[in-house]
Design a protein around this motif. Structure first.
Motif, mmCIF file in Angstrom:
data_model
loop_
_atom_site.group_PDB
_atom_site.id
_atom_site.type_symbol
_atom_site.label_atom_id
_atom_site.label_comp_id
_atom_site.label_asym_id
_atom_site.label_seq_id
_atom_site.Cartn_x
_atom_site.Cartn_y
_atom_site.Cartn_z
ATOM 1 N N THR A 1 0.755 -1.311 -0.140
ATOM 2 C CA THR A 1 0.006 0.014 0.073
ATOM 3 C C THR A 1 0.846 1.158 -0.012
ATOM 4 O OG1 THR A 1 -0.289 -0.034 2.340
ATOM 5 C CG2 THR A 1 -1.987 -1.306 1.216
ATOM 6 N N ASP A 2 2.174 1.196 0.524
ATOM 7 C CA ASP A 2 2.932 2.352 0.501
ATOM 8 C C ASP A 2 3.971 2.364 -0.712
ATOM 9 O OD1 ASP A 2 1.815 3.607 2.922
ATOM 10 O OD2 ASP A 2 2.517 1.799 3.855
ATOM 11 N N PHE A 3 4.036 1.340 -1.455
ATOM 12 C CA PHE A 3 4.888 1.267 -2.695
ATOM 13 C C PHE A 3 4.324 1.010 -3.831
ATOM 14 C CE2 PHE A 3 7.574 0.786 1.095
ATOM 15 C CZ PHE A 3 8.805 1.313 0.756
ATOM 16 N N GLU A 4 4.106 1.864 -5.004
ATOM 17 C CA GLU A 4 3.539 1.579 -6.199
ATOM 18 C C GLU A 4 4.395 0.566 -6.825
ATOM 19 O OE1 GLU A 4 2.918 4.201 -9.667
ATOM 20 O OE2 GLU A 4 1.432 4.911 -8.404
ATOM 21 N N ASN A 5 3.875 -0.591 -7.420
ATOM 22 C CA ASN A 5 4.595 -1.451 -8.037
ATOM 23 C C ASN A 5 5.887 -2.220 -7.324
ATOM 24 O OD1 ASN A 5 3.202 -1.412 -10.399
ATOM 25 N ND2 ASN A 5 4.300 0.356 -11.032
ATOM 26 N N LYS B 1 5.333 5.784 -2.037
ATOM 27 C CA LYS B 1 4.125 6.776 -2.066
ATOM 28 C C LYS B 1 3.308 6.317 -0.834
ATOM 29 C CE LYS B 1 4.127 7.260 -7.019
ATOM 30 N NZ LYS B 1 3.606 7.364 -8.164
ATOM 31 N N PRO B 2 3.930 6.888 0.175
ATOM 32 C CA PRO B 2 3.362 6.514 1.391
ATOM 33 C C PRO B 2 1.956 7.103 1.646
ATOM 34 C CG PRO B 2 4.933 8.298 1.866
ATOM 35 C CD PRO B 2 5.048 7.961 0.425
ATOM 36 N N ALA B 3 0.939 6.378 2.443
ATOM 37 C CA ALA B 3 -0.231 6.669 2.477
ATOM 38 C C ALA B 3 -0.536 7.885 3.571
ATOM 39 C CB ALA B 3 -1.058 5.483 3.102
ATOM 40 N N ASP B 4 -1.266 8.655 3.457
ATOM 41 C CA ASP B 4 -1.351 9.837 4.374
ATOM 42 C C ASP B 4 -1.230 9.431 5.726
ATOM 43 O OD1 ASP B 4 -1.779 11.293 1.896
ATOM 44 O OD2 ASP B 4 -3.976 11.554 2.156
ATOM 45 N N MET B 5 -1.696 8.572 6.280
ATOM 46 C CA MET B 5 -1.615 7.958 7.443
ATOM 47 C C MET B 5 -0.260 7.848 8.053
ATOM 48 S SD MET B 5 -3.207 4.382 7.642
ATOM 49 C CE MET B 5 -2.007 2.824 7.328
#
Length: 186
Positions: free
Chosen positions: A149-153, A158-162
């Motif tokens: 959820t925090d890494f694309e591919n 791309k960390p989640a807002d939380m």
């Protein structure tokens, strides 16, 4: 005097995701006015497998790379360890870097940012045991980044807002504990 906290990048793997994570931690931490933060990349120190003849607690360092590593680590009041999870634990390079020293880690605070398929929690749990043995006071709050959820591919961070809230909570606790632990050394 301003508290000094190292953000220790705990992976030396080529193409590592840990660099992006450590850069994010440093960028967010550097917005604070209650401590000074610096990135310490263990890859820059080229530490071979532990090659000191005496135990680290004796501080009888014979190798130049150990003396350089010791001087770098000794100057900080606290640490944020950024670690991926490899085979349910920390990377060997990070464990090796920790094992080189002893007194330099003592009576200082530590916080953790882990990442992996399970949020790096198993690696952080092992780091907590190591930190305890090295007399570091580790804070409860930690950042748990998921490869899903925090890494694309699985590679573009791309960390989640939380995750920013989790990082802020950990840094708040770390700075407080770092200040408290400094009184033990002064």
């Amino acid at each position: 005097m301003m508290l000094k906290i190292a953000v220790i990048l705990g992976s030396t793997r080529p193409g590592r995701n840990a660099k992006a994570v450590a850069d994010w931690v440093l960028a967010e931490a550097s917005k604070r006015s209650d401590a000074e933060f610096k990135l310490v990349d263990i890859a820059d120190f080229n530490l071979p497998l532990l090659d000191e003849p005496a135990p680290a607690m004796m501080q009888q360092y014979t190798q130049e790379h150990t003396k350089v590593w010791s001087a770098e680590i000794a100057q900080y009041d606290g640490y944020v360890f950024v670690t991926p999870e490899y085979n349910h634990t920390v990377p060997g390079a990070l464990k090796n870097a920790l094992d080189y020293l002893n007194a330099e880690w003592n009576n200082k605070a530590a916080g953790f940012v882990g990442f992996g398929s399970a949020g790096g929690v198993r690696a952080v749990e092992h780091l907590r045991q190591i930190a305890s043995e090295l007399r570091m006071a580790h804070v409860r709050d930690q950042v748990q980044l998921s490869l899903f959820t925090d890494f694309e591919n699985f590679s573009d961070f791309k960390p989640a807002d939380m995750q920013l809230d989790a990082l802020t909570a950990m840094l708040n606790e770390l700075v407080a504990w770092t200040g408290a632990m400094k009184t033990l050394r002064d």
